[in-house]
Design an enzyme around this catalytic site. Structure first.
Site, PDB file in Angstrom:
ATOM      1  N   LYS A  74      -1.571 -29.542 -73.663  1.00  0.00           N
ATOM      2  CA  LYS A  74      -1.996 -29.407 -72.282  1.00  0.00           C
ATOM      3  C   LYS A  74      -3.456 -28.965 -72.208  1.00  0.00           C
ATOM      4  CE  LYS A  74       1.969 -30.409 -70.320  1.00  0.00           C
ATOM      5  NZ  LYS A  74       2.525 -31.091 -71.494  1.00  0.00           N
ATOM      6  N   ASP A  75      -4.102 -29.282 -71.084  1.00  0.00           N
ATOM      7  CA  ASP A  75      -5.517 -28.975 -70.894  1.00  0.00           C
ATOM      8  C   ASP A  75      -5.798 -27.479 -71.074  1.00  0.00           C
ATOM      9  OD1 ASP A  75      -6.750 -31.606 -69.400  1.00  0.00           O
ATOM     10  OD2 ASP A  75      -4.658 -31.262 -68.869  1.00  0.00           O
ATOM     11  N   LYS A  76      -6.987 -27.192 -71.601  1.00  0.00           N
ATOM     12  CA  LYS A  76      -7.419 -25.799 -71.716  1.00  0.00           C
ATOM     13  C   LYS A  76      -7.908 -25.279 -70.378  1.00  0.00           C
ATOM     14  CE  LYS A  76     -10.796 -22.726 -73.877  1.00  0.00           C
ATOM     15  NZ  LYS A  76     -11.872 -22.573 -74.890  1.00  0.00           N
TER      16      LYS A  76
END
Length: 343
Positions: A74-76
């Site tokens: 998942k995106d940071k």
């Protein structure tokens, strides 16, 4: 590589920011049995990569990171919710876990550890900035049309990393001109290679659809379809009606060994982007996806439009936004938050 979309319309110049307030992702998991030898944690993380989150749990529990199961990265720069699995013997210790960027929201049990790809899809909630009332209406109209007719399932810019030279490195490695020891880097470069040529293939099919089929995806003789039961097949007759009913979807090639390849007219295009000598295992990927559960909330006084929607696993929210805006975004998009009024 330029990503083209099914309708070449006027551009909409909204912006979005990948921040914890403005970019929210929630994982839709597979079903859990609620009993078994694995603890399933529903975890919220803020401004952290999935790897950093896994490392925090591994360090706290004093176990190898490989023992912690997860379904996807998942995106940071976002607020994200996802599921991880840990052996049940750590249940007592987990009750003492604390971390400023991680919150355990819920726990359950399952018989199996979570594996990569072990999810249904993801739910996104994204704030779009600089949207006029007229543009808000245009965005909604385009989003709902994509839900009906399908969104080209490109790999987004995130797939290729921030290094624009990754495809050249991949080619050199596969040709034997570049030696790489790191196994993770090798795997990444193979995925870049396969993804790049899938995107090239899809771009040609999209442009053909714009030219020959008024912006609706054009099916070809010999296409390989994925059924709603998860089976790949090439029918004798083109399944136009089932395609329009979202019962089957054409697929594109991720080149490699042991993969189902197209035939006839579809193969004539596909073979331009194929590498039949690539030793790594190949696969197929849906050419189109259909966004669902689209909701929009326009904050008129601030020119902010919140759009929320659900996509199947492996697809990119930024590709959906690109198709709406009719322009390509890059790895720099959303990197530097713009100044905005408080809502």
């Amino acid at each position: 590589m330029q990503r083209e979309y099914l309708e070449d319309r006027e551009k909409i110049n909204f912006k979005f920011e990948q921040t914890k307030e403005d970019f929210i992702v929630d994982e839709n998991p597979r079903k859990f049995s609620e009993k078994g030898n694995y603890i399933i944690l529903r975890v919220q993380k803020i401004e952290m990569t999935t790897w950093d989150m896994i490392a925090a749990f591994a360090q706290f529990l004093n176990l190898p990171a490989e023992k912690i199961g997860y379904a996807g990265l998942k995106d940071k720069h976002a607020t994200t919710t996802q599921y991880i699995s840990i052996e049940a013997k750590y249940e007592k210790a987990l009750k003492k876990f604390k971390h400023p960027g991680i919150k355990i929201l819920k726990t359950t049990r399952d018989k199996y550890s979570i594996r990569m790809g072990d999810l249904v899809g993801n739910r996104f909630s994204i704030n779009l900035f600089g949207v006029s009332p007229i543009e808000a209406g245009q965005i909604e109209k385009r989003a709902r049309k994509l839900a009906k007719d399908g969104l080209p399932n490109y790999f987004g810019y995130q797939r290729f990393g921030r290094d624009e030279d990754s495809i050249n490195q991949a080619r050199e490695m596969i040709a034997g001109e570049l030696h790489i020891e790191d196994a993770k880097l090798k795997k990444f470069l193979i995925s870049v290679y396969q993804s790049f040529y899938f995107n090239q293939w899809l771009r040609e099919r999209v442009l053909l659809s714009r030219e020959k089929n008024s912006g609706k995806f054009l099916l070809l003789e010999g296409d390989v379809y994925l059924s709603d039961e998860g089976k790949l097949f090439t029918p004798k007759k083109m399944p136009q009606r089932d395609f329009e009913a979202h019962k089957v979807v054409p697929t594109g090639l991720l080149c490699g060994r042991d993969v189902y390849r197209a035939r006839d007219a579809a193969r004539e295009i596909e073979e331009k982007y194929d590498d039949e000598f690539l030793y790594d295992k190949g696969s197929r990927r849906e050419a189109l996806i259909f966004p669902t559960d689209i909701k929009l909330d326009y904050k008129n006084n601030f020119d902010i439009l919140n759009i929320s929607f659900t996509l199947p696993k492996g697809s990119y929210a930024t590709v959906f936004l690109e198709a709406i805006a009719n322009k390509n975004f890059s790895a720099q998009m959303g990197k530097h938050p713009a100044k905005k009024r408080k809502v």
